[in-house]
Write an enzyme that holds these catalytic residues in place. Structure first.
Site, PDB file in Angstrom:
ATOM      1  CG  HIS A   1      49.589  52.046  51.467  1.00 20.07           C
ATOM      2  ND1 HIS A   1      50.176  50.803  51.395  1.00 20.07           N
ATOM      3  CD2 HIS A   1      48.652  52.054  50.504  1.00 20.07           C
ATOM      4  CE1 HIS A   1      49.608  50.106  50.422  1.00 20.07           C
ATOM      5  NE2 HIS A   1      48.681  50.851  49.871  1.00 20.07           N
TER       6      HIS A   1
ATOM      7  N   GLY B   1      37.699  40.120  45.262  1.00 19.40           N
ATOM      8  CA  GLY B   1      36.733  39.049  45.503  1.00 19.40           C
ATOM      9  C   GLY B   1      36.072  38.528  44.242  1.00 19.40           C
TER      10      GLY B   1
ATOM     11  CE1 TYR C   1      49.789  46.883  48.060  1.00 19.07           C
ATOM     12  CE2 TYR C   1      51.540  47.341  46.515  1.00 19.07           C
ATOM     13  CZ  TYR C   1      50.335  47.674  47.080  1.00 19.07           C
ATOM     14  OH  TYR C   1      49.678  48.801  46.647  1.00 19.07           O
TER      15      TYR C   1
HETATM   16  N1  LIG Z   1      47.835  52.761  46.844  1.00 16.24           N
HETATM   17  C1  LIG Z   1      46.930  51.826  47.009  1.00 16.24           C
HETATM   18  O1  LIG Z   1      46.175  51.820  48.011  1.00 16.24           O
HETATM   19  C2  LIG Z   1      46.776  50.758  45.960  1.00 16.24           C
HETATM   20  C3  LIG Z   1      45.633  49.946  45.941  1.00 16.24           C
HETATM   21  C4  LIG Z   1      45.503  48.986  44.942  1.00 16.24           C
HETATM   22  C5  LIG Z   1      46.509  48.840  43.979  1.00 16.24           C
HETATM   23  N2  LIG Z   1      47.629  49.615  44.031  1.00 16.24           N
HETATM   24  C6  LIG Z   1      48.731  49.453  43.029  1.00 16.24           C
HETATM   25  O2  LIG Z   1      48.165  49.393  41.723  1.00 16.24           O
HETATM   26  C7  LIG Z   1      48.629  48.207  41.072  1.00 16.24           C
HETATM   27  C8  LIG Z   1      47.636  47.723  40.049  1.00 16.24           C
HETATM   28  O3  LIG Z   1      46.367  47.530  40.628  1.00 16.24           O
HETATM   29  P1  LIG Z   1      45.698  46.108  40.674  1.00 16.24           P
HETATM   30  O4  LIG Z   1      46.789  45.136  40.893  1.00 16.24           O
HETATM   31  O5  LIG Z   1      44.579  46.164  41.632  1.00 16.24           O
HETATM   32  O6  LIG Z   1      45.038  45.874  39.280  1.00 16.24           O
HETATM   33  P2  LIG Z   1      45.027  46.422  37.773  1.00 16.24           P
HETATM   34  O7  LIG Z   1      46.396  46.672  37.272  1.00 16.24           O
HETATM   35  O8  LIG Z   1      44.002  47.480  37.675  1.00 16.24           O
HETATM   36  O9  LIG Z   1      44.418  45.143  37.073  1.00 16.24           O
HETATM   37  C9  LIG Z   1      45.042  43.903  37.092  1.00 16.24           C
HETATM   38  C10 LIG Z   1      44.123  42.936  36.375  1.00 16.24           C
HETATM   39  O10 LIG Z   1      43.984  43.320  35.014  1.00 16.24           O
HETATM   40  C11 LIG Z   1      44.330  42.232  34.170  1.00 16.24           C
HETATM   41  N3  LIG Z   1      45.063  42.817  33.030  1.00 16.24           N
HETATM   42  C12 LIG Z   1      46.273  43.420  33.037  1.00 16.24           C
HETATM   43  N4  LIG Z   1      46.588  43.861  31.807  1.00 16.24           N
HETATM   44  C13 LIG Z   1      45.560  43.542  30.997  1.00 16.24           C
HETATM   45  C14 LIG Z   1      45.303  43.731  29.618  1.00 16.24           C
HETATM   46  N5  LIG Z   1      46.173  44.361  28.816  1.00 16.24           N
HETATM   47  N6  LIG Z   1      44.135  43.273  29.115  1.00 16.24           N
HETATM   48  C15 LIG Z   1      43.235  42.648  29.917  1.00 16.24           C
HETATM   49  N7  LIG Z   1      43.426  42.428  31.229  1.00 16.24           N
HETATM   50  C16 LIG Z   1      44.588  42.882  31.773  1.00 16.24           C
HETATM   51  C17 LIG Z   1      45.170  41.313  35.011  1.00 16.24           C
HETATM   52  O11 LIG Z   1      44.954  39.973  34.640  1.00 16.24           O
HETATM   53  P3  LIG Z   1      46.186  38.989  34.271  1.00 16.24           P
HETATM   54  O12 LIG Z   1      47.122  38.983  35.429  1.00 16.24           O
HETATM   55  O13 LIG Z   1      45.475  37.691  34.042  1.00 16.24           O
HETATM   56  O14 LIG Z   1      46.778  39.570  33.023  1.00 16.24           O
HETATM   57  C18 LIG Z   1      44.603  41.526  36.418  1.00 16.24           C
HETATM   58  O15 LIG Z   1      43.469  40.724  36.626  1.00 16.24           O
HETATM   59  C19 LIG Z   1      48.859  47.241  42.247  1.00 16.24           C
HETATM   60  O16 LIG Z   1      49.607  46.105  41.868  1.00 16.24           O
HETATM   61  C20 LIG Z   1      49.522  48.167  43.232  1.00 16.24           C
HETATM   62  O17 LIG Z   1      50.880  48.342  42.865  1.00 16.24           O
HETATM   63  C21 LIG Z   1      47.770  50.587  44.983  1.00 16.24           C
END
Ligand SMILES: NC(=O)c1ccc[n+]([C@@H]2O[C@H](COP(=O)([O-])OP(=O)(O)OC[C@H]3O[C@@H](n4cnc5c(N)ncnc54)[C@H](OP(=O)(O)O)[C@@H]3O)[C@@H](O)[C@H]2O)c1
Length: 334
Positions: free
Chosen positions: A151, A37, A70
């Site tokens: 999950h 959000g 997803y």
């Molecule tokens: N098991 C579960 O219940 C669960 C829940 C949530 C997530 N997940 C998994 O975890 C993965 C990652 O979590 P997430 O997608 O929530 O987020 P995340 O990887 O923690 O963060 C993604 C964010 O960080 C930014 N970012 C990425 N690399 C960066 C860097 N080097 N410097 C600055 N900013 C950076 C991205 O922006 P930009 O795109 O603009 O670079 C995006 O806004 C998910 O895709 C999913 O596979 C699992």
């Protein structure tokens, strides 16, 4: 600049699960959208996966973390299929994770009811898991996944069954079905996600064969959300901890934190690289997600420096006190 990489020791690019399967330390996260959000809230936006996963493959990622909810598995499957067709990749080059058994989502997240279900609302839990697995493999265009995770440990609301043991029994049923799928070759390794020590203890009691214990527990961990007790428990059980939302989904102002910024400046690295290095040096694997090609490369370039003990402790200290989360707290799941 501190370039003593010997402190971390061992292979930081892969871990070996207790069943002998090797898993890359970093997998590209395949959940797209805004469920935290930060902008006008949109929930999942799978369409963003087309470009990002394509760039991630170009950038050298070979491990991908997906889930039925997803809505990106068809996209990942199509993009992989193109590379199989051209001969650029083979199945053995890849490590593909999926997650099944996501309960009805909290109301602020737009996940199709066809992709989620509460165990107390389906007639046959085991059959639902089997059917979802068939759909997932069809979407991915694969014969097996490398890692299959439960999950969530159960529903976010009150379950309707009068039996207080129902959530525990449902987890055991899902887990036995996962074992069956692994035995049939549909998954090389099986694990859980969002499990607390309580959920893990119950599962280990209910399915006591050591070789049947989860290989992985994928949970929310980042510098603002730590759980040393859970990590210690997993370590003693030989369960690998994977950090999801390793950058706090880009929210909570975490990537602007002054402590992290100062450490990044000291090493001549970005805050993102410092955070990922902290994850792997702490012994966990992580799922960085980005839509930008330069950050995909950046997030993989964390091998040429190491954090000192003082720096590790300073980052650990950011997560003391109440966890700041981007996803629901699983300790509320019965
Ligand atoms: N098991 C579960 O219940 C669960 C829940 C949530 C997530 N997940 C998994 O975890 C993965 C990652 O979590 P997430 O997608 O929530 O987020 P995340 O990887 O923690 O963060 C993604 C964010 O960080 C930014 N970012 C990425 N690399 C960066 C860097 N080097 N410097 C600055 N900013 C950076 C991205 O922006 P930009 O795109 O603009 O670079 C995006 O806004 C998910 O895709 C999913 O596979 C699992």
């Amino acid at each position: 600049m501190n370039d003593d990489t010997s402190k971390a020791g061992g292979d930081l690019r892969a871990v070996t699960l207790h069943n002998g399967v090797t898993m890359p330390t970093l997998a590209f996260g395949c959940a797209f959208g805004d469920w935290v959000g930060r902008t006008d809230f949109q929930g999942f936006l799978p369409e963003q996966a087309w470009r990002a996963v394509s760039l991630a493959l170009d950038s050298g990622y070979r491990a991908f973390d997906g889930a039925r909810v997803y809505g990106t598995e068809r996209i990942v499957g199509t993009l992989l299929g193109q590379r199989f067709a051209s001969g650029a990749l083979t199945r053995e080059d890849l490590f593909i994770t999926t997650k099944l058994a996501h309960p009805a989502a909290p109301p602020h997240i737009n996940i199709s009811h066809k992709r989620t279900w509460d165990p107390d609302k389906v007639d046959d839990i085991a059959q639902r898991v089997r059917d979802d697995m068939v759909d997932t493999l069809d979407d991915l265009g694969l014969g097996y996944v490398d890692l299959l995770l439960m999950h969530w440990p159960g529903g976010f609301g009150q379950h309707t069954s009068p039996d207080p043991d129902f959530p525990r029994q449902a987890r055991a049923t899902i887990w036995r079905t996962f074992c069956e799928l692994a035995d049939k070759g549909a998954a090389r390794a099986i694990g859980v996600s969002n499990f607390t020590v309580h959920h893990l203890r119950q599962l280990l009691e209910d399915i006591p064969e050591p070789e049947r214990r989860p290989t992985v527990n994928q949970v929310e961990i980042h510098p603002y959300c730590r759980n040393p007790e859970l990590e210690d428990f997993c370590r003693t059980q030989g369960i690998v901890v994977t950090a999801y939302a390793p950058f706090a989904s880009g929210a909570l102002g975490m990537l602007q934190d002054p402590t992290l910024t100062a450490i990044a400046e000291r090493h001549g690295k970005t805050v993102g690289q410092i955070v990922l290095r902290w994850h792997v040096q702490s012994g966990r694997t992580a799922l960085p997600k980005t839509s930008k090609a330069e950050r995909m490369a950046e997030n993989q370039a964390i091998d040429d420096f190491a954090l000192s003990d003082d720096e590790m402790q300073a980052i650990d200290a950011l997560g003391t006190g109440e966890a700041r989360r981007t996803c629901p707290d699983p300790s509320f799941v019965a």
